[in-house]
Design a protein around this motif. Structure first.
Motif, PDB file in Angstrom:
ATOM      1  N   ASP A  16       0.807  -1.221   0.000  1.00 58.46           N
ATOM      2  CA  ASP A  16       0.000   0.000   0.000  1.00 58.46           C
ATOM      3  C   ASP A  16       0.841   1.272   0.000  1.00 58.46           C
ATOM      4  O   ASP A  16       0.356   2.340   0.345  1.00 58.46           O
TER       5      ASP A  16
ATOM      6  N   THR B 175     -12.441   3.441  -1.874  1.00 56.33           N
ATOM      7  CA  THR B 175     -12.301   4.284  -3.064  1.00 56.33           C
ATOM      8  C   THR B 175     -11.198   3.747  -3.963  1.00 56.33           C
ATOM      9  O   THR B 175     -10.046   3.597  -3.522  1.00 56.33           O
ATOM     10  N   ILE B 176     -11.541   3.458  -5.206  1.00 55.72           N
ATOM     11  CA  ILE B 176     -10.549   3.040  -6.196  1.00 55.72           C
ATOM     12  C   ILE B 176      -9.814   4.281  -6.696  1.00 55.72           C
ATOM     13  O   ILE B 176     -10.417   5.313  -6.983  1.00 55.72           O
TER      14      ILE B 176
ATOM     15  N   ALA C 213      -3.346   2.470 -10.891  1.00 56.26           N
ATOM     16  CA  ALA C 213      -3.412   1.132 -11.484  1.00 56.26           C
ATOM     17  C   ALA C 213      -2.370   0.985 -12.588  1.00 56.26           C
ATOM     18  O   ALA C 213      -2.092   1.933 -13.338  1.00 56.26           O
TER      19      ALA C 213
ATOM     20  N   PRO D 293      -7.888   5.541  -9.703  1.00 58.13           N
ATOM     21  CA  PRO D 293      -7.618   5.132 -11.088  1.00 58.13           C
ATOM     22  C   PRO D 293      -6.172   5.313 -11.525  1.00 58.13           C
ATOM     23  O   PRO D 293      -5.619   4.447 -12.215  1.00 58.13           O
TER      24      PRO D 293
ATOM     25  N   LEU E  92      -4.024   1.105  -4.450  1.00 53.98           N
ATOM     26  CA  LEU E  92      -5.001   0.948  -5.523  1.00 53.98           C
ATOM     27  C   LEU E  92      -6.412   1.258  -5.040  1.00 53.98           C
ATOM     28  O   LEU E  92      -7.242   1.756  -5.795  1.00 53.98           O
ATOM     29  N   VAL E  93      -6.666   0.936  -3.768  1.00 52.67           N
ATOM     30  CA  VAL E  93      -7.964   1.197  -3.145  1.00 52.67           C
ATOM     31  C   VAL E  93      -7.705   1.712  -1.738  1.00 52.67           C
ATOM     32  O   VAL E  93      -6.836   1.199  -1.032  1.00 52.67           O
ATOM     33  N   SER E  94      -8.457   2.753  -1.337  1.00 53.66           N
ATOM     34  CA  SER E  94      -8.311   3.290   0.013  1.00 53.66           C
ATOM     35  C   SER E  94      -9.690   3.551   0.605  1.00 53.66           C
ATOM     36  O   SER E  94     -10.463   4.351   0.067  1.00 53.66           O
TER      37      SER E  94
END
Length: 262
Positions: free
Chosen positions: A97, A106-107, A112, A109, A101-103
């Motif tokens: 992390d 929330t993705i 990625a 973008p 990628l996601v928190s």
């Protein structure tokens, strides 16, 4: 698509904020998540500003507390201006992390499918200068033979979207193996009426994944304290002033007791 030679352009802010007050104070303050800037080239990471403004993008309110506390203590303050979603300055590069990628549901973008060069740019231009500045201040003090207490400043959300739960603590103190200075700070804060204090809550220091306290504190053998203040208490100026004053009192008392005990 070829990776640009540099990530940060002339219109982007410098990553490191520094208030250098010299070395009279025993304290040095650091603030890993003070800002939510995003390099212009990353186009807001593909997120609306509202996402960057919530806790996943910034430790809400903590810069205001840190600036006031550092002024009270006559201490230097080093802080990071870029969002933790660009690069997480409190993670080792091996941590998955470090660029999330996601928190909290929330993705992100723009995080990625990054190439090794793109990852390296974020680390080299944003994270590395911040940690180099911390090292420079700590090395200067060490060369002068000055005892140093590292103070790491953070804030936490009252509840996560992904795992809704009202966190009861108003402040938490996080630590790893070294509790030398945390213990007297906990005792000093315990004298403040009505506080709900977490010990290694809502987080603890992860010596494998985390960076700032493990590297600048534990590995150097420096006594330290890491604060986490609940964000709903410091979102406005009045709360920031109140908590800076409270922490200033606690740190002064803890330093006196720590010095006597040592």
């Amino acid at each position: 698509m070829q990776t640009p030679r540099t990530l940060l352009g002339p219109e982007d802010p410098k990553p490191v904020g520094l208030v250098d007050r010299g070395d009279a104070s025993p304290f040095v303050l650091i603030c890993d998540h003070a800002g939510n800037a995003v390099p212009k080239a990353l186009a807001g990471l593909g997120l609306p500003q509202a996402e960057l403004d919530r806790h996943i993008g910034i430790d809400i309110g903590i810069l205001g507390v840190s600036e006031r506390l550092a002024e009270q203590l006559g201490a230097s303050l080093i802080f990071q201006r870029y969002s933790r979603l660009v690069v997480e300055c409190n993670r080792r590069v091996t941590s998955p992390d470090s660029i999330a990628l996601v928190s909290d549901g929330t993705i992100v973008p723009a995080n990625a499918d990054l190439s090794p060069d793109q990852r390296a740019q974020r680390l080299d231009e944003i994270s590395a200068p911040y940690h180099r500045q911390i090292v420079a201040i700590l090395d200067r003090r060490a060369e002068a033979g000055l005892p140093t207490i590292l103070v790491s400043m953070h804030s936490f959300t009252p509840s996560l979207r992904a795992r809704p739960f009202q966190r009861p603590w108003q402040i938490g103190l996080c630590y790893g193996n070294d509790k030398r200075f945390t213990v007297p700070v906990l005792a000093a804060l315990g004298q403040e009426a009505g506080l709900v204090i977490g010990s290694n809550e809502p987080y603890s220091v992860d010596l494998v994944k985390d960076y700032s306290i493990p590297v600048h504190g534990e590995e150097r053998g420096l006594p330290y304290v890491e604060f986490e203040i609940r964000q709903d208490l410091i979102g406005e100026t009045a709360g920031q002033e109140e908590w800076a004053a409270r922490l200033g009192r606690a740190l002064s008392v803890a330093h006196r007791d720590f010095t006597v005990a040592s």
